[in-house]
Design a protein around this motif. Structure first.
Motif, short mmCIF file in Angstrom:
data_model
loop_
_atom_site.label_atom_id
_atom_site.label_comp_id
_atom_site.label_asym_id
_atom_site.label_seq_id
_atom_site.Cartn_x
_atom_site.Cartn_y
_atom_site.Cartn_z
N GLU A 139 1.87 10.56 -1.05
CA GLU A 139 2.87 10.98 -1.89
C GLU A 139 4.67 9.80 -1.76
O GLU A 139 5.56 10.38 -0.76
CB GLU A 139 3.78 12.28 -2.35
CG GLU A 139 4.26 12.38 -3.74
CD GLU A 139 4.07 11.57 -4.56
OE1 GLU A 139 5.04 10.90 -5.23
OE2 GLU A 139 2.67 12.17 -4.74
N GLY B 1 -1.35 7.63 -3.35
CA GLY B 1 -2.38 7.92 -3.23
C GLY B 1 -3.72 8.94 -1.92
O GLY B 1 -2.86 8.98 -1.17
N SER C 160 6.88 9.26 -3.65
CA SER C 160 8.30 9.35 -3.72
C SER C 160 9.24 10.19 -2.85
O SER C 160 10.58 11.29 -3.31
CB SER C 160 7.74 11.12 -5.34
OG SER C 160 7.20 11.34 -4.82
N GLU D 275 1.12 -1.24 -0.23
CA GLU D 275 0.14 -0.16 0.05
C GLU D 275 0.44 1.30 0.07
O GLU D 275 0.16 2.33 -0.28
CB GLU D 275 -0.98 0.39 1.35
CG GLU D 275 -2.06 -0.82 1.11
CD GLU D 275 -3.18 -0.85 0.10
OE1 GLU D 275 -3.11 0.06 -0.19
OE2 GLU D 275 -3.77 -1.50 -0.28
N GLU E 274 3.79 1.87 -2.07
CA GLU E 274 4.02 2.18 -3.16
C GLU E 274 3.43 2.26 -4.28
O GLU E 274 4.12 3.27 -5.08
CB GLU E 274 4.29 0.45 -4.07
CG GLU E 274 5.29 -0.26 -2.89
CD GLU E 274 7.13 0.24 -2.42
OE1 GLU E 274 7.36 0.34 -3.57
OE2 GLU E 274 7.50 -0.11 -1.37
N ARG E 275 2.09 3.20 -3.43
CA ARG E 275 1.42 4.38 -4.25
C ARG E 275 1.01 4.68 -3.62
O ARG E 275 0.54 4.96 -2.82
CB ARG E 275 0.16 3.06 -5.36
CG ARG E 275 -0.32 1.95 -4.68
CD ARG E 275 -1.67 0.97 -4.99
NE ARG E 275 -2.11 0.41 -4.39
CZ ARG E 275 -2.11 -0.31 -3.90
NH1 ARG E 275 -0.49 -1.18 -4.17
NH2 ARG E 275 -2.70 -1.33 -3.33
#
Length: 307
Positions: free
Chosen positions: A227, A177, A229, A172, A174-175
């Motif tokens: 986020e 949202g 990143s 969860e 890794e992305r």
């Protein structure tokens, strides 16, 4: 948010943070690469260990210090720090713990997330000092989730669908949202949101203030965005090992739920949390024993933080 490099201020809340504050301050310039770092406010809850001196020595940053004069709590310090800022000249405010370290360029992805329609809060991926994931995302608190966590534990519940409040499944993280709320160690908050919903709730002293703020924002239609990143290292506090702080965390969790959902649902939530903490107390966990005592005996609850 304005076009061009986003204008960001940072509010760092300190309380006897001399051991960790230098690393946080050193990381800000590189962490803010790609943005305009307009101001750094160190809001201090009456530290006695040189935290203010360290803040004053950060000559390479636009630092301003605020002395609260007592240990007034996290929310009070955030509010005092924000009050020192000209929000009209800013796009966002990073509220960050002094034991966080920003990875280079980590603020820019959060600022970019705030450009999404309706996004008012953006949070980074938190990692431990060894680089491992530090679970930080939460789902909306419910009686069902509290009961499941009481029976099988929060770690396991968080990996099975949406059963748990704490999101523990590494996939969860890794992305990118939306999330209901997130650990308050690092949150980039839109100044538009701040102006709309007002200050953080100071009645919680410590813990659950970030939950209340995020859920109140959601009530007004704002989104919290995760986020991955953007990466911050978070050393972490001792609520998991300090019985007094663990009890405060648990009591505030129940108090917030009751305030938002009413007495009937609040009583069920209370019972589920007591069940879970009691089971762990019987297994020998000191923090759970302190939590049960504070839940069942109001006289054992913290009313003010130690200076």
């Amino acid at each position: 948010m304005t076009s061009g490099a986003p204008r960001i201020a940072v509010v760092v809340v300190t309380y006897n943070s001399a051991e960790v504050l230098p690393g946080c301050l050193r990381s800000l310039a590189e962490g803010a690469r790609g943005t305009r770092l307009a101001r750094v406010v160190v809001a201090d809850n009456a530290s006695r260990d040189g935290s203010l001196r360290i803040a004053g020595e950060a000559v390479d940053l636009p630092v301003r210090t605020v002395r609260l004069g007592r240990n007034a709590g996290y929310a009070a310090a955030v509010n005092a720090g924000v009050a020192e800022l000209d929000l009209g000249a800013l796009d966002a405010v990073l509220v960050v713990n002094p034991d966080c370290r920003l990875r280079p360029g980590s603020l820019a992805p959060l600022a970019e997330a705030l450009r999404r329609p309706g996004c008012g809060i953006a949070v980074p991926r938190l990692v431990n000092p060894d680089g491992s994931l530090q679970p930080s995302l939460r789902r909306t608190p419910t009686v069902r989730r509290a009961l499941v966590e009481a029976v099988i534990g929060g770690g396991l519940a968080g990996r099975i669908g949406t059963l748990g409040e704490l999101v523990t499944d590494p996939a969860e993280y890794e992305r990118a949202g939306p999330a209901a709320w997130a650990t308050g160690a690092a949150m980039l908050v839109s100044t538009d949101l701040i102006r709309e919903i007002g200050p953080w709730d100071e009645s919680f002293l410590l813990y659950s203030e970030e939950t209340e703020f995020a859920l109140r924002a959601a009530d007004r239609g704002w989104t919290l965005w995760y986020e991955p990143s953007s990466v911050f290292e978070h050393i972490g506090g001792d609520s998991g090992v300090n019985p007094t702080l663990a009890a405060l965390l648990t009591v505030n969790r129940v108090r917030l739920f009751r305030r938002r959902r009413g007495s009937a649902a609040g009583s069920l939530f209370f019972a589920a949390v007591v069940l879970g903490e009691a089971a762990r107390a019987l297994a020998g966990r000191r923090t759970s024993r302190a939590s049960v005592m504070a839940l069942l005996l109001p006289s054992r609850r913290i009313r003010k933080l130690a200076d």
